[in-house]
Design an enzyme around this catalytic site. Structure first.
Site, PDB file in Angstrom:
ATOM      1  N   ARG A 194       0.895  -1.073  -0.089  1.00 61.04           N
ATOM      2  CA  ARG A 194       0.165  -0.002   0.133  1.00 61.04           C
ATOM      3  C   ARG A 194       0.894   1.379  -0.068  1.00 61.04           C
ATOM      4  O   ARG A 194       2.166   1.176   0.225  1.00 61.04           O
ATOM      5  CB  ARG A 194      -1.008  -0.074   1.068  1.00 61.04           C
ATOM      6  CG  ARG A 194      -0.100   0.012   2.405  1.00 61.04           C
ATOM      7  CD  ARG A 194      -1.202   0.091   3.816  1.00 61.04           C
ATOM      8  NE  ARG A 194      -0.396   0.505   4.982  1.00 61.04           N
ATOM      9  CZ  ARG A 194      -0.116   1.577   5.353  1.00 61.04           C
ATOM     10  NH1 ARG A 194      -0.493   2.716   4.811  1.00 61.04           N
ATOM     11  NH2 ARG A 194       0.452   1.782   6.508  1.00 61.04           N
ATOM     12  N   ARG A 206      -3.573  10.172   1.921  1.00 61.77           N
ATOM     13  CA  ARG A 206      -4.623  10.987   2.628  1.00 61.77           C
ATOM     14  C   ARG A 206      -5.344  12.199   2.002  1.00 61.77           C
ATOM     15  O   ARG A 206      -4.610  12.921   1.554  1.00 61.77           O
ATOM     16  CB  ARG A 206      -3.904  11.255   3.846  1.00 61.77           C
ATOM     17  CG  ARG A 206      -3.343  10.150   4.446  1.00 61.77           C
ATOM     18  CD  ARG A 206      -2.536  10.633   5.899  1.00 61.77           C
ATOM     19  NE  ARG A 206      -1.750   9.597   6.384  1.00 61.77           N
ATOM     20  CZ  ARG A 206      -0.951   9.714   7.352  1.00 61.77           C
ATOM     21  NH1 ARG A 206      -0.516  10.981   7.796  1.00 61.77           N
ATOM     22  NH2 ARG A 206      -0.116   8.651   7.972  1.00 61.77           N
ATOM     23  N   ARG A 234      20.412  -4.168   3.323  1.00 56.05           N
ATOM     24  CA  ARG A 234      20.804  -3.097   2.673  1.00 56.05           C
ATOM     25  C   ARG A 234      21.289  -2.063   3.792  1.00 56.05           C
ATOM     26  O   ARG A 234      21.269  -2.191   4.985  1.00 56.05           O
ATOM     27  CB  ARG A 234      19.508  -2.001   2.234  1.00 56.05           C
ATOM     28  CG  ARG A 234      18.942  -2.672   0.946  1.00 56.05           C
ATOM     29  CD  ARG A 234      19.712  -2.736  -0.271  1.00 56.05           C
ATOM     30  NE  ARG A 234      19.804  -1.338  -0.800  1.00 56.05           N
ATOM     31  CZ  ARG A 234      20.772  -1.061  -1.729  1.00 56.05           C
ATOM     32  NH1 ARG A 234      21.581  -1.878  -2.309  1.00 56.05           N
ATOM     33  NH2 ARG A 234      20.905   0.181  -2.242  1.00 56.05           N
ATOM     34  N   ARG A 237      17.726  11.274   1.227  1.00 52.11           N
ATOM     35  CA  ARG A 237      17.374  12.439   2.047  1.00 52.11           C
ATOM     36  C   ARG A 237      18.450  13.225   2.626  1.00 52.11           C
ATOM     37  O   ARG A 237      19.438  12.759   2.613  1.00 52.11           O
ATOM     38  CB  ARG A 237      16.482  11.880   3.179  1.00 52.11           C
ATOM     39  CG  ARG A 237      17.053  10.804   4.011  1.00 52.11           C
ATOM     40  CD  ARG A 237      15.921  10.196   5.016  1.00 52.11           C
ATOM     41  NE  ARG A 237      16.305   9.418   6.016  1.00 52.11           N
ATOM     42  CZ  ARG A 237      15.550   8.693   6.991  1.00 52.11           C
ATOM     43  NH1 ARG A 237      14.403   9.307   7.046  1.00 52.11           N
ATOM     44  NH2 ARG A 237      16.088   7.894   7.682  1.00 52.11           N
ATOM     45  N   GLU A 283      22.417  11.096   3.308  1.00 53.42           N
ATOM     46  CA  GLU A 283      21.974   9.680   3.487  1.00 53.42           C
ATOM     47  C   GLU A 283      21.945   8.974   2.111  1.00 53.42           C
ATOM     48  O   GLU A 283      21.244   9.065   1.308  1.00 53.42           O
ATOM     49  CB  GLU A 283      20.977   9.323   4.263  1.00 53.42           C
ATOM     50  CG  GLU A 283      20.376   7.748   4.700  1.00 53.42           C
ATOM     51  CD  GLU A 283      19.339   7.715   5.613  1.00 53.42           C
ATOM     52  OE1 GLU A 283      18.440   6.956   5.320  1.00 53.42           O
ATOM     53  OE2 GLU A 283      19.193   8.418   6.863  1.00 53.42           O
ATOM     54  N   TYR A 289      12.237  -6.221  10.244  1.00 58.51           N
ATOM     55  CA  TYR A 289      12.269  -4.862  10.350  1.00 58.51           C
ATOM     56  C   TYR A 289      11.283  -4.378  11.465  1.00 58.51           C
ATOM     57  O   TYR A 289      10.097  -4.612  11.481  1.00 58.51           O
ATOM     58  CB  TYR A 289      11.768  -3.979   8.828  1.00 58.51           C
ATOM     59  CG  TYR A 289      11.758  -2.370   9.096  1.00 58.51           C
ATOM     60  CD1 TYR A 289      12.841  -1.933   8.803  1.00 58.51           C
ATOM     61  CD2 TYR A 289      10.733  -1.850   9.768  1.00 58.51           C
ATOM     62  CE1 TYR A 289      13.113  -0.605   9.078  1.00 58.51           C
ATOM     63  CE2 TYR A 289      10.931  -0.470   9.756  1.00 58.51           C
ATOM     64  CZ  TYR A 289      11.970   0.251   9.332  1.00 58.51           C
ATOM     65  OH  TYR A 289      12.322   1.555   9.503  1.00 58.51           O
ATOM     66  N   ASP A 342      10.172  -0.998  14.083  1.00 58.43           N
ATOM     67  CA  ASP A 342      10.426   0.364  14.616  1.00 58.43           C
ATOM     68  C   ASP A 342      10.670   0.402  15.744  1.00 58.43           C
ATOM     69  O   ASP A 342      10.710  -0.638  16.639  1.00 58.43           O
ATOM     70  CB  ASP A 342       9.228   1.194  14.292  1.00 58.43           C
ATOM     71  CG  ASP A 342       8.633   1.597  12.927  1.00 58.43           C
ATOM     72  OD1 ASP A 342       9.779   1.772  12.046  1.00 58.43           O
ATOM     73  OD2 ASP A 342       7.623   1.266  12.266  1.00 58.43           O
TER      74      ASP A 342
END
Length: 367
Positions: free
Chosen positions: A172, A176, A249, A280, A300, A348, A350
């Site tokens: 996805r 918004r 990565r 970024r 980065e 992964y 957070d």
């Protein structure tokens, strides 16, 4: 009797939370870390009175009230809201893709107009069974959003053309139909005042920590010290890559101090065209509303991982999932070794996920 109840390999967030819980339960712990600092990839270092995120931007966000209340015991968080912007060949767009983005792209004003535009593009360009990431992304948001804000960034991040990446990588894309620039929709969000290193120091308070210690180089010596080992390093490296390397990565950071007060006006600016080699630029002072006379920025750059590089992002595709399964089977036979964190579980995470997983691990072992 061994000297310690727990040997914790890695002074990152998972290891620090587990150490705190074990210490509070009266267990004797030793934390070892192969780097010369604690806090893992959330390590912050003060430069020109600015807390610099040494391994990339880390914004704490969660909808887990228990985790939020837990971290607030060890740090005071500010009200920082992540509102990155995208720079595409000098054009500036808001992220996530919202009404500000759609107005800039097409001049639409209402959500109804934006939805109609996206649906029109999807009908015109969608394919029934997307075979790759490019087709999947266009199916989700249409070609305009894809080409300006997804394609180049994704190809830099993965080191491959979008048409060569599997479709399932993008399930996805956040779209918004409001003018809200808040990237996350979690209930709680912020940056610890004074940096993440200070927060991890508070978590490790009362626990013995040894830096510049490589567990794998002195395994037998360290295994004799504790009843149980909490291992937060790479699971494939622990087993000597016996089934081959899991894919990651990596990142390269280029940081400089500038003799100016404000470089880009935002903490995070993503560069979404492929021609710009970095993904970024982070201006660290904006995480804490800094007013220092100088500023520190970090560019980065994504790069391929080798054994000499730091592994940042696991490549969670089907091939690596099968390989990880083999290492997982070996891990179950280790007996007194528990594998945790992003590298130990090849997942992964957070920051809030890491804390939740560490708390669950501690509760299971300490009950």
């Amino acid at each position: 009797m061994k000297m310690y109840d727990y040997l914790i390999v890695g002074a990152g967030l998972f290891g620090a939370v587990f150490a705190k819980e074990a210490n509070a339960a009266g267990k004797k712990c030793l934390v070892i870390e192969k780097r010369n600092h604690i806090a893992g990839n959330i390590y912050t270092k003060e430069v020109e009175q600015i807390q610099v995120h040494q391994y990339g931007a880390h914004i704490f966000h969660t909808s887990n009230k228990e985790v939020w209340e837990y971290v607030n015991q060890f740090a005071e968080f500010n009200r920082y809201t992540n509102s990155p912007v995208a720079n595409y060949k000098g054009e500036i767009y808001n992220m996530p893709f919202n009404m500000n983005t759609f107005h800039k792209l097409w001049g639409v004003i209402t959500p109804e107009e934006a939805q109609a535009k996206i649906e029109q593009q999807k009908r015109q360009y969608a394919v029934e069974h997307p075979k790759n990431l490019e087709e999947q992304a266009i199916n989700l948001v249409g070609p305009d959003v894809y080409h300006k804000l997804v394609k180049g960034y994704t190809e830099k991040q993965w080191g491959r053309k979008a048409a060569e990446l599997p479709a399932f990588i993008i399930k996805r894309l956040p779209v918004r139909f409001t003018y809200d620039n808040n990237y996350f929709d979690d209930n709680y969000q912020g940056i610890p005042i004074g940096g993440y290193t200070k927060m991890v120091q508070n978590l490790l308070d009362g626990t013995e920590v040894r830096l510049c210690e490589d567990f794998l180089k002195k395994q037998e010596e360290y295994k004799d010290l504790a009843d149980t080992i909490i291992y937060t390093g790479m699971i494939d490296e622990y087993f000597g890559y016996c089934f081959g390397e899991l894919e990651y990565r990596s990142l390269y950071f280029e940081t400089e101090t500038l003799d100016q007060e404000n470089y880009q006006g935002n903490a995070v600016v993503n560069y979404t065209d492929y021609e710009v080699p970095y993904t970024r630029v982070i201006e660290h002072k904006h995480f804490e509303y800094g007013t220092q006379p100088k500023t520190v920025i970090t560019r980065e750059y994504p790069k391929a991982w080798t054994r000499e590089e730091e592994p940042y992002y696991p490549v969670n595709d089907e091939k690596n999932a099968q390989l990880y399964g083999k290492y997982q089977d070996l891990a179950k036979k280790e007996g007194n070794v528990i594998f945790g964190g992003r590298l130990g579980q090849y997942k992964y995470y957070d920051m809030d996920d890491t804390i939740e997983a560490a708390l669950q691990c501690a509760r299971q072992l300490l009950k």
